[in-house]
Design a protein around this motif. Structure first.
Motif, PDB file in Angstrom:
ATOM      1  N   GLU A 204      16.720  -3.838  31.954  1.00  0.00           N
ATOM      2  CA  GLU A 204      17.630  -3.948  33.104  1.00  0.00           C
ATOM      3  C   GLU A 204      18.141  -2.571  33.514  1.00  0.00           C
ATOM      4  N   PHE A 205      18.424  -1.725  32.537  1.00  0.00           N
ATOM      5  CA  PHE A 205      18.926  -0.382  32.819  1.00  0.00           C
ATOM      6  C   PHE A 205      17.887   0.433  33.586  1.00  0.00           C
ATOM      7  N   VAL A 206      16.631   0.364  33.156  1.00  0.00           N
ATOM      8  CA  VAL A 206      15.561   1.102  33.831  1.00  0.00           C
ATOM      9  C   VAL A 206      15.378   0.598  35.256  1.00  0.00           C
ATOM     10  N   LEU A 207      15.401  -0.730  35.455  1.00  0.00           N
ATOM     11  CA  LEU A 207      15.261  -1.283  36.799  1.00  0.00           C
ATOM     12  C   LEU A 207      16.407  -0.842  37.706  1.00  0.00           C
ATOM     13  N   ARG A 208      17.601  -0.728  37.116  1.00  0.00           N
ATOM     14  CA  ARG A 208      18.770  -0.329  37.907  1.00  0.00           C
ATOM     15  C   ARG A 208      18.636   1.122  38.386  1.00  0.00           C
ATOM     16  N   THR A 209      17.961   1.969  37.626  1.00  0.00           N
ATOM     17  CA  THR A 209      17.760   3.354  38.058  1.00  0.00           C
ATOM     18  C   THR A 209      16.716   3.465  39.152  1.00  0.00           C
ATOM     19  N   MET A 210      15.922   2.419  39.342  1.00  0.00           N
ATOM     20  CA  MET A 210      14.852   2.460  40.348  1.00  0.00           C
ATOM     21  C   MET A 210      15.294   1.838  41.666  1.00  0.00           C
ATOM     22  N   TRP A 211      15.285   0.509  41.747  1.00  0.00           N
ATOM     23  CA  TRP A 211      15.532  -0.134  43.042  1.00  0.00           C
ATOM     24  C   TRP A 211      16.493  -1.325  42.985  1.00  0.00           C
ATOM     25  N   VAL A 212      16.747  -1.896  41.810  1.00  0.00           N
ATOM     26  CA  VAL A 212      17.636  -3.056  41.728  1.00  0.00           C
ATOM     27  C   VAL A 212      19.077  -2.595  41.989  1.00  0.00           C
ATOM     28  N   SER A 213      19.786  -3.290  42.867  1.00  0.00           N
ATOM     29  CA  SER A 213      21.146  -2.897  43.212  1.00  0.00           C
ATOM     30  C   SER A 213      22.014  -4.124  43.427  1.00  0.00           C
ATOM     31  N   ASP A 214      23.327  -3.913  43.365  1.00  0.00           N
ATOM     32  CA  ASP A 214      24.272  -4.987  43.664  1.00  0.00           C
ATOM     33  C   ASP A 214      24.190  -5.353  45.145  1.00  0.00           C
ATOM     34  N   ARG A 215      24.526  -6.615  45.430  1.00  0.00           N
ATOM     35  CA  ARG A 215      24.568  -6.988  46.836  1.00  0.00           C
ATOM     36  C   ARG A 215      25.790  -6.346  47.487  1.00  0.00           C
ATOM     37  N   THR A 216      25.712  -6.149  48.777  1.00  0.00           N
ATOM     38  CA  THR A 216      26.755  -5.438  49.511  1.00  0.00           C
ATOM     39  C   THR A 216      28.027  -6.277  49.604  1.00  0.00           C
ATOM     40  N   THR A 217      29.155  -5.675  49.295  1.00  0.00           N
ATOM     41  CA  THR A 217      30.472  -6.307  49.398  1.00  0.00           C
ATOM     42  C   THR A 217      31.417  -5.326  50.087  1.00  0.00           C
TER      43      THR A 217
END
Length: 395
Positions: A204-217
């Motif tokens: 999950e950490f590696v994916l977060r450094t690439m393209w996975v992001s929180d939805r906009t709030t």
């Protein structure tokens, strides 16, 4: 600045170079409230007597060689250039708390005033009208744990002016934490849990450094937000409310929120743990999200995610350089909504320069999202207060 001392320049650590990159150029701000009016001469003397003042990082200029590599060069510190008295109120019609927050927000836009090449990267502003000392230190000098530990080494106890304050958990608490044992199969299960949760959270950490992001709030940040004007707010939490949370969340103790690590080394040593924050607009149990957060945190504690994030950052700095490492860190902050950082404080009431300290609030600037900062005191200190407070950066 004074004549330079003899000796060769010392290269910055990889982590120190990280905090000098454009994407991660962070400055630490520490607001220290005083019970009595500020005595400029006494505080200057206390600063000069503090171990932090004589540390090589605080006595060195930031210089760059012909190849652009950063180095520390020892110099002579002139205290009058680092301690700046501010006479008169910061703004009319504001409480002391609001005025200090406004001063911090305005000061955060003056990074060039700290990043000059003619003095070490720190200064102290004395807000005389608000009985507050604001310490500004560039993150390249060290992390919050190193800096506040060094500051506390220059403080003294209210009850014993000759005694140093203590930090971290008590001996009895450490003994309870170290108690363990059990059947061999339980040890095997714990090892398997560590391996499994580490793999899950590292992916999950590696994916977060690439393209996975929180939805906009409405509180989301993003690339470039760190350049906007900042606003600082103080959040207060009633101890009675915390006791309600404690009773609602199984196996939670207020003391567990205030534990520190007694094994300290100078430098920038930090890891990252990703923690989903669940919320609901329904009128269900308002503490349900806390139970989910605690359950997730318990699983995170069984993993080596924090150690992995530190090691991968260190390896990126070593093999790929500061620019690539700063971009990876920047991506994580852009892809998340906010970050929470805890800095442990003293276990007793303390003084600095003979003046009792009423609060310590620490925060940093230059992140592309909301920053939450909590300075933790021990239960013996908190028991004499009615609330805890924390700082929040926002745009």
């Amino acid at each position: 600045m004074g004549s330079l001392e003899n000796g060769s320049d010392e290269p910055l650590t990889p982590e120190g170079r990280l905090f000098l990159q454009k994407e991660m150029n962070q400055v630490i701000y520490c607001a220290i409230g005083m019970k009595q009016p500020l005595d400029v001469d006494a505080l200057k003397l206390a600063i000069q007597s503090c171990p932090m003042y004589t540390h090589p990082r605080f006595c060195s200029l930031l210089v760059r060689d012909s190849a652009g590599r950063e180095h520390w060069r020892r110099t002579r510190v002139e205290i009058y250039r680092h301690v700046v008295p501010v006479h008169g109120p910061v703004a009319e019609g504001l409480s002391d708390e609001a005025a200090v927050n406004k001063f911090l927000a305005d000061l955060s836009t003056d990074s060039p005033g700290l990043m000059g090449d003619d003095k070490p990267l720190w200064d102290v502003h004395l807000l005389m009208a608000h009985q507050c000392m604001v310490v500004r230190i560039h993150h390249a000098l060290g992390d919050g744990t190193s800096l506040i530990s060094s500051f506390l080494a220059g403080s003294r106890l209210v009850d014993d002016p000759e005694a140093l304050p203590t930090i971290g958990p008590s001996l009895s608490m450490m003994k309870r934490r170290s108690d363990g044992g059990g059947e061999w199969w339980k040890a095997v299960v714990r090892v398997l849990e560590v391996v499994w949760f580490t793999v899950v959270f590292v992916v999950e950490f590696v994916l977060r450094t690439m393209w996975v992001s929180d939805r906009t709030t409405p509180v989301s940040g993003g690339a470039g937000v760190e350049l906007w004007p900042r606003k600082l707010a103080t959040a207060r939490f009633s101890l009675e409310d915390l006791k309600v949370v404690k009773s609602a969340v199984a196996n939670a103790e207020l003391s567990n929120m205030m534990k520190g690590n007694p094994g300290l080394r100078w430098g920038n040593k930090f890891g990252i743990i990703l923690l989903p924050v669940h919320y609901s607009r329904s009128f269900g149990d308002p503490l349900e999200y806390l139970r989910k957060a605690k359950s997730m945190m318990d699983r995170n504690k069984k993993s080596l995610e924090a150690h992995f994030s530190y090691k991968i950052g260190d390896m990126a700095m070593t093999f790929l350089g500061a620019h690539v490492a700063s971009l990876l860190n920047y991506r994580i902050f852009c892809n998340t909504t906010f970050s929470i950082s805890n800095v442990f404080g003293p276990r007793e009431e303390i003084t600095f320069g003979g003046n009792p300290i009423t609060y310590i609030r620490v925060t940093t600037s230059s992140l592309p999202h909301v920053r939450l900062q909590n300075t933790r005191a021990s239960s013996s200190v908190v028991s004499r207060m009615k609330s805890l407070s924390g700082l929040m950066w926002g745009v």
